[in-house]
Design an enzyme around this catalytic site. Structure first.
Site, PDB file in Angstrom:
ATOM      1  CB  SER A  39       1.536 -10.992  -6.552  1.00 22.34           C
ATOM      2  OG  SER A  39       1.801 -11.012  -5.285  1.00 22.34           O
ATOM      3  CG  HIS A  60       2.941 -15.396  -0.920  1.00 20.20           C
ATOM      4  ND1 HIS A  60       3.873 -14.208  -1.135  1.00 20.20           N
ATOM      5  CD2 HIS A  60       1.889 -14.479  -1.179  1.00 20.20           C
ATOM      6  CE1 HIS A  60       3.496 -12.894  -2.162  1.00 20.20           C
ATOM      7  NE2 HIS A  60       2.836 -12.952  -2.032  1.00 20.20           N
ATOM      8  CG  HIS A 102       5.005 -10.108   2.631  1.00 21.23           C
ATOM      9  ND1 HIS A 102       3.773 -10.981   2.353  1.00 21.23           N
ATOM     10  CD2 HIS A 102       4.685  -9.732   1.385  1.00 21.23           C
ATOM     11  CE1 HIS A 102       4.387 -10.972   1.014  1.00 21.23           C
ATOM     12  NE2 HIS A 102       4.875 -11.070   0.266  1.00 21.23           N
ATOM     13  CE1 TYR A 153       0.505  -9.334   4.689  1.00 22.33           C
ATOM     14  CE2 TYR A 153       2.085  -8.024   3.192  1.00 22.33           C
ATOM     15  CZ  TYR A 153       1.182  -8.998   2.973  1.00 22.33           C
ATOM     16  OH  TYR A 153       0.962 -10.004   2.181  1.00 22.33           O
ATOM     17  CD  GLU A 154       3.323 -13.411   5.500  1.00 16.42           C
ATOM     18  OE1 GLU A 154       2.946 -14.807   5.696  1.00 16.42           O
ATOM     19  OE2 GLU A 154       4.263 -13.259   4.566  1.00 16.42           O
ATOM     20  CB  ALA A 189       1.854  -7.753  -7.328  1.00 16.33           C
ATOM     21  CG  MET A 206       2.512  -4.416   1.145  1.00 13.52           C
ATOM     22  SD  MET A 206       0.372  -4.885   1.894  1.00 13.52           S
ATOM     23  CE  MET A 206      -0.251  -3.704   1.652  1.00 13.52           C
ATOM     24  CB  SER A 207       7.702  -7.316  -0.307  1.00 11.97           C
ATOM     25  OG  SER A 207       7.878  -7.030  -1.982  1.00 11.97           O
ATOM     26  CG  ASN A 254      -3.724  -1.606  -7.348  1.00 15.25           C
ATOM     27  OD1 ASN A 254      -2.691  -2.694  -7.277  1.00 15.25           O
ATOM     28  ND2 ASN A 254      -3.210  -1.018  -6.728  1.00 15.25           N
ATOM     29  CG  HIS A 278      -5.108 -10.581  -2.181  1.00 18.23           C
ATOM     30  ND1 HIS A 278      -3.142  -9.950  -2.260  1.00 18.23           N
ATOM     31  CD2 HIS A 278      -5.380 -12.271  -2.059  1.00 18.23           C
ATOM     32  CE1 HIS A 278      -2.689 -10.916  -2.468  1.00 18.23           C
ATOM     33  NE2 HIS A 278      -3.741 -12.469  -2.327  1.00 18.23           N
TER      34      HIS A 278
HETATM   35  N1  HPA Z   1      -0.459  -0.747  -2.421  1.00 14.02           N
HETATM   36  C1  HPA Z   1       0.594  -1.658  -1.657  1.00 14.02           C
HETATM   37  N2  HPA Z   1       1.190  -2.243  -2.237  1.00 14.02           N
HETATM   38  C2  HPA Z   1       0.383  -3.327  -3.750  1.00 14.02           C
HETATM   39  C3  HPA Z   1      -0.648  -2.439  -4.258  1.00 14.02           C
HETATM   40  C4  HPA Z   1      -0.286  -1.333  -3.874  1.00 14.02           C
HETATM   41  O1  HPA Z   1      -1.598  -0.661  -4.528  1.00 14.02           O
HETATM   42  N3  HPA Z   1      -0.706  -4.109  -4.838  1.00 14.02           N
HETATM   43  C5  HPA Z   1       0.001  -4.756  -5.072  1.00 14.02           C
HETATM   44  N4  HPA Z   1       0.870  -4.227  -3.999  1.00 14.02           N
END
Ligand code: HPA
Length: 273
Positions: free
Chosen positions: A31, A62, A84, A86-87, A114, A212-213, A236, A248
């Protein structure tokens, strides 16, 4: 011949219809880092949709293509966009592009993403070099019959992130005068962000950042014997540290703000061999 191996070969054939480019290194743009593609001296590109049976991302932001080109004369294959777990894709689908990059000849892989900061010493905007990973919360991409062409049944995972490549990343950061944090990445399935309770658990387990990757991709690449490096952009602070709900859009915005610094670091890293 194995089923996965055959699938990889068919993907390679589709790419070879477009280009015979031989990458030395491969790079996955996470990202906010998509803009890095514009820095590369392009040679060829192949949209994922042009490759039969290739997984295509459903997430906004993406893009989906392989870009082949040069970073200061060095041949590099870039994945602009990843899929990913989760998709709804299987882990086999999620790591297929990584295996294709290995089959195209790449010997080393840089994974970027990210991530949320779990360690309170991290701040949004920090870049974090991955020193290790926890994959125990996602299914292994290596489950299923082992295909010996790819790697051994029980691959060693002592040094997922190559010390040599980590040193290269640190040298690149020092050269730029850019701070580079270090830490352990933990992969969740997503798509929900974590609860504060999960974050407390992840911290106890030794995680510094969560996303998540990446970890499953690193595992598949190590299975094939590629050297791997990983860098997270901390977009974050995670639930329980941050008092504002996570979106997001916020993650994307923070990634975009760090993009220039991140791109410079990746450029310096790739040109230093
Ligand atoms: N959690 C999970 N995946 C993420 C986060 C998060 O806080 N920030 C960016 N990808």
């Amino acid at each position: 011949m194995g089923i996965i191996w055959d699938r990889i070969q068919r993907c390679v054939e589709d790419i070879r219809k477009v280009t015979d480019f031989q990458p030395e290194a491969a790079l996955v743009l996470g990202s906010g880092l998509g803009g890095f593609a514009a820095r590369i001296q392009p040679e060829a590109q192949v949209s994922y949709g042009e490759i039969e049976g290739f997984p295509v991302s459903t997430v906004p932001g993406h893009e989906g293509r392989f870009l082949f080109g040069y970073v200061d004369g060095r041949p590099v294959a870039v994945m602009q966009g990843r899929v990913h777990y989760y998709e709804g894709y299987s882990m086999e689908d999620v790591v297929l592009p990584i295996r294709v990059l290995g089959a195209l000849g790449a010997k080393e892989l840089l994974l970027t993403n990210a991530a949320g900061g779990v360690n309170e010493a991290l701040s949004p905007g920090d870049l974090m070099l991955l020193t290790g990973q926890i994959t125990s919360f996602v299914p292994s991409p290596l489950i299923g019959p082992n295909e010996n062409q790819l790697g051994p049944r029980f691959p060693d995972m002592t040094e997922v992130y190559s010390q040599t490549l980590r040193n290269r990343a640190k040298t690149a950061a020092e050269g730029l005068g850019a701070p580079l944090k270090e830490g352990v990445y933990l992969q969740t399935t997503g798509p929900s962000y974590e609860t504060p309770e999960e974050i407390r658990m992840f911290r106890l387990l030794g995680a510094d950042a969560v996303g998540m990757s990446t970890a499953c991709e690193a595992m598949a690449a190590r299975h094939m014997g590629l050297k791997v490096c990983g860098i997270s952009c901390i977009t974050n602070m995670v639930a329980g540290i941050s008092s504002v709900p996570l979106t997001h859009q916020e993650v994307q915005k923070a990634a975009d703000q760090a993009a220039d610094r991140f791109q410079k670091l990746v450029w310096e890293y790739l040109r230093a061999q």
